[in-house]
Motif scaffolding. Structure first.
Motif, PDB file in Angstrom:
ATOM      1  N   ASP A   1     -12.828  -3.066  -0.778  1.00  0.00           N
ATOM      2  CA  ASP A   1     -12.781  -4.498  -0.465  1.00  0.00           C
ATOM      3  C   ASP A   1     -12.317  -5.335  -1.650  1.00  0.00           C
ATOM      4  OD1 ASP A   1     -13.788  -3.937   2.068  1.00  0.00           O
ATOM      5  OD2 ASP A   1     -15.869  -4.252   1.440  1.00  0.00           O
ATOM      6  N   LEU A   2     -12.078  -4.706  -2.796  1.00  0.00           N
ATOM      7  CA  LEU A   2     -11.868  -5.436  -4.039  1.00  0.00           C
ATOM      8  C   LEU A   2     -10.390  -5.606  -4.388  1.00  0.00           C
ATOM      9  CD1 LEU A   2     -14.641  -3.722  -6.207  1.00  0.00           C
ATOM     10  CD2 LEU A   2     -14.817  -5.802  -4.814  1.00  0.00           C
ATOM     11  N   THR A   3     -10.087  -6.744  -5.032  1.00  0.00           N
ATOM     12  CA  THR A   3      -8.751  -7.013  -5.550  1.00  0.00           C
ATOM     13  C   THR A   3      -8.790  -6.937  -7.079  1.00  0.00           C
ATOM     14  OG1 THR A   3      -8.172  -8.439  -3.687  1.00  0.00           O
ATOM     15  CG2 THR A   3      -6.897  -8.714  -5.710  1.00  0.00           C
ATOM     16  N   VAL A   4      -7.788  -6.259  -7.634  1.00  0.00           N
ATOM     17  CA  VAL A   4      -7.755  -5.950  -9.068  1.00  0.00           C
ATOM     18  C   VAL A   4      -6.450  -6.449  -9.672  1.00  0.00           C
ATOM     19  CG1 VAL A   4      -7.877  -4.084 -10.775  1.00  0.00           C
ATOM     20  CG2 VAL A   4      -9.090  -3.860  -8.595  1.00  0.00           C
ATOM     21  N   ILE A   5      -6.528  -6.924 -10.917  1.00  0.00           N
ATOM     22  CA  ILE A   5      -5.335  -7.173 -11.720  1.00  0.00           C
ATOM     23  C   ILE A   5      -5.254  -6.109 -12.797  1.00  0.00           C
ATOM     24  CG2 ILE A   5      -4.163  -8.746 -13.311  1.00  0.00           C
ATOM     25  CD1 ILE A   5      -5.587 -11.064 -11.915  1.00  0.00           C
ATOM     26  N   ASP A   6      -4.127  -5.415 -12.870  1.00  0.00           N
ATOM     27  CA  ASP A   6      -3.831  -4.516 -13.985  1.00  0.00           C
ATOM     28  C   ASP A   6      -2.933  -5.308 -14.930  1.00  0.00           C
ATOM     29  OD1 ASP A   6      -3.257  -2.491 -15.737  1.00  0.00           O
ATOM     30  OD2 ASP A   6      -2.243  -1.200 -14.294  1.00  0.00           O
ATOM     31  N   MET A   7      -3.535  -5.905 -15.954  1.00  0.00           N
ATOM     32  CA  MET A   7      -2.835  -6.825 -16.845  1.00  0.00           C
ATOM     33  C   MET A   7      -2.191  -6.047 -17.995  1.00  0.00           C
ATOM     34  SD  MET A   7      -2.299 -10.169 -16.988  1.00  0.00           S
ATOM     35  CE  MET A   7      -3.700 -11.130 -16.373  1.00  0.00           C
TER      36      MET A   7
ATOM     37  N   VAL B   1       0.762  -6.557 -13.505  1.00  0.00           N
ATOM     38  CA  VAL B   1       1.347  -7.668 -14.254  1.00  0.00           C
ATOM     39  C   VAL B   1       1.861  -7.170 -15.601  1.00  0.00           C
ATOM     40  CG1 VAL B   1       0.906  -9.944 -15.249  1.00  0.00           C
ATOM     41  CG2 VAL B   1      -0.292  -9.245 -13.160  1.00  0.00           C
ATOM     42  N   ASP B   2       3.089  -7.542 -15.930  1.00  0.00           N
ATOM     43  CA  ASP B   2       3.640  -7.196 -17.247  1.00  0.00           C
ATOM     44  C   ASP B   2       4.758  -8.182 -17.595  1.00  0.00           C
ATOM     45  OD1 ASP B   2       3.253  -4.363 -18.954  1.00  0.00           O
ATOM     46  OD2 ASP B   2       5.073  -5.475 -19.464  1.00  0.00           O
ATOM     47  N   VAL B   3       4.967  -8.388 -18.903  1.00  0.00           N
ATOM     48  CA  VAL B   3       6.034  -9.298 -19.340  1.00  0.00           C
ATOM     49  C   VAL B   3       7.387  -8.592 -19.410  1.00  0.00           C
ATOM     50  CG1 VAL B   3       4.465 -10.779 -20.626  1.00  0.00           C
ATOM     51  CG2 VAL B   3       5.577  -8.861 -21.803  1.00  0.00           C
TER      52      VAL B   3
ATOM     53  N   LEU C   1       8.191  -3.068 -15.232  1.00  0.00           N
ATOM     54  CA  LEU C   1       7.912  -3.332 -13.823  1.00  0.00           C
ATOM     55  C   LEU C   1       8.873  -2.589 -12.906  1.00  0.00           C
ATOM     56  CD1 LEU C   1       7.210  -7.157 -14.032  1.00  0.00           C
ATOM     57  CD2 LEU C   1       5.517  -5.363 -13.621  1.00  0.00           C
ATOM     58  N   ASP C   2      10.129  -2.455 -13.323  1.00  0.00           N
ATOM     59  CA  ASP C   2      11.107  -1.739 -12.501  1.00  0.00           C
ATOM     60  C   ASP C   2      10.706  -0.281 -12.319  1.00  0.00           C
ATOM     61  OD1 ASP C   2      12.613  -4.034 -12.236  1.00  0.00           O
ATOM     62  OD2 ASP C   2      14.074  -3.488 -13.780  1.00  0.00           O
TER      63      ASP C   2
ATOM     64  N   GLU D   1       1.227  -5.332  -5.848  1.00  0.00           N
ATOM     65  CA  GLU D   1       2.167  -6.449  -5.984  1.00  0.00           C
ATOM     66  C   GLU D   1       2.555  -6.562  -7.453  1.00  0.00           C
ATOM     67  OE1 GLU D   1       2.000 -11.321  -5.631  1.00  0.00           O
ATOM     68  OE2 GLU D   1       0.630 -10.091  -4.422  1.00  0.00           O
ATOM     69  N   PHE D   2       3.848  -6.521  -7.734  1.00  0.00           N
ATOM     70  CA  PHE D   2       4.332  -6.529  -9.114  1.00  0.00           C
ATOM     71  C   PHE D   2       4.715  -7.944  -9.536  1.00  0.00           C
ATOM     72  CE2 PHE D   2       4.903  -2.254  -7.509  1.00  0.00           C
ATOM     73  CZ  PHE D   2       4.340  -1.504  -8.533  1.00  0.00           C
ATOM     74  N   ASN D   3       4.248  -8.333 -10.733  1.00  0.00           N
ATOM     75  CA  ASN D   3       4.418  -9.699 -11.201  1.00  0.00           C
ATOM     76  C   ASN D   3       4.898  -9.710 -12.646  1.00  0.00           C
ATOM     77  OD1 ASN D   3       2.646 -11.280  -8.948  1.00  0.00           O
ATOM     78  ND2 ASN D   3       1.615  -9.385  -9.534  1.00  0.00           N
ATOM     79  N   LYS D   4       6.009 -10.383 -12.915  1.00  0.00           N
ATOM     80  CA  LYS D   4       6.491 -10.545 -14.288  1.00  0.00           C
ATOM     81  C   LYS D   4       5.775 -11.753 -14.890  1.00  0.00           C
ATOM     82  CE  LYS D   4      10.648 -10.600 -17.185  1.00  0.00           C
ATOM     83  NZ  LYS D   4      10.181 -11.651 -18.134  1.00  0.00           N
ATOM     84  N   SER D   5       4.723 -11.467 -15.635  1.00  0.00           N
ATOM     85  CA  SER D   5       3.910 -12.529 -16.226  1.00  0.00           C
ATOM     86  C   SER D   5       3.013 -11.887 -17.276  1.00  0.00           C
ATOM     87  CB  SER D   5       3.092 -13.245 -15.139  1.00  0.00           C
ATOM     88  OG  SER D   5       2.497 -14.413 -15.645  1.00  0.00           O
ATOM     89  N   GLY D   6       2.027 -12.661 -17.777  1.00  0.00           N
ATOM     90  CA  GLY D   6       1.171 -12.145 -18.829  1.00  0.00           C
ATOM     91  C   GLY D   6      -0.205 -12.781 -18.834  1.00  0.00           C
TER      92      GLY D   6
END
Length: 235
Positions: free
Chosen positions: A53-59, A80-82, A87-88, A103-108
């Protein structure tokens, strides 16, 4: 972004905007990290009754190995990665494994803001890319995107006070070279010289001032300290 704000896309240490360095990182990590063991170890600490049931961020997700191994346990993962190159590769691995809940996110650390607060933030060997002032800002941002009672798991290379730091640092690098090879030892030298690992008591103070309680600390690994923290205060 304000003109005085720190730009996380300006790489310190190894430049992971370069594809060769990203590929080297991927093969190097796969050669000595047991990601399945890391995920299981994290679950032992988490002790969650319904992780599905949990949502996680892998920062600072890198090439996605932790997120991919953890994807079968959690409902949704924000990776998430800069580095777009990181990410590719991570996205390609997820596609090859027909994994649809990442879900892949270009951020930090400083900028990422999901649409809803999350249950867990997991970050390993990435926080040292921020100077101490911006570590505090990153921790405050992570506080804001975590639910109250949510978990922050932070693992990073930190230092203890060491009057004989030159001799002991040489010894540490020699041990790294014997255990992991010259290439990894050279990257360790680069890390110590150019990146922003801090002292253990500073990092613990930053974590606590950002509204977290440190429930467990593991200093048994020479490559990193681990902090299992829970959000107890909102800002």
């Amino acid at each position: 972004m304000k003109d005085w704000f720190y730009d996380e896309s300006n790489h310190v240490g190894v430049d992971y905007s370069k594809l060769d360095n990203v590929n080297d990182y991927d093969s190097q990590m796969e050669s000595f990290r047991d990601y399945e063991k890391e995920v299981i170890g994290f679950f032992d600490k988490l002790n969650a009754s319904n992780p599905g049931d949990l949502t996680v961020i892998d920062m600072g997700c890198g090439t996605g190995a932790f997120a991919i191994h953890a994807s079968r346990y959690f409902r949704h993962i924000h990776a998430v990665d800069v580095s777009q190159g990181m990410l590719d590769i991570a996205s390609s691995k997820a596609s090859a494994g027909d994994i649809g809940n990442i879900e892949f996110n270009k951020s930090g650390f400083l900028q990422f803001k999901p649409a809803e607060q999350v249950d867990i933030i997991y970050t390993k060997w990435a926080f040292h890319h921020l100077p101490d002032y911006w570590k505090q800002a990153g921790l405050l941002n992570m506080n804001r995107i975590l639910k109250t009672g949510g978990v922050l798991f932070l693992s990073d290379l930190v230092f203890e006070f060491d009057p004989d730091y030159e001799t002991n640092t040489d010894t540490f690098i020699n041990e790294i070279s014997k255990g992991f090879g010259k290439e990894f030892a050279d990257e360790t030298k680069l890390h110590i010289r150019d990146e922003f690992s801090t002292f253990d008591w500073i990092l613990q103070g930053l974590i606590e001032r950002a509204g977290f309680n440190i429930e467990q600390t593991d200093t048994s690994d020479s490559l990193a300290n681990e902090y299992f923290c829970r959000k107890i205060k909102s800002f």
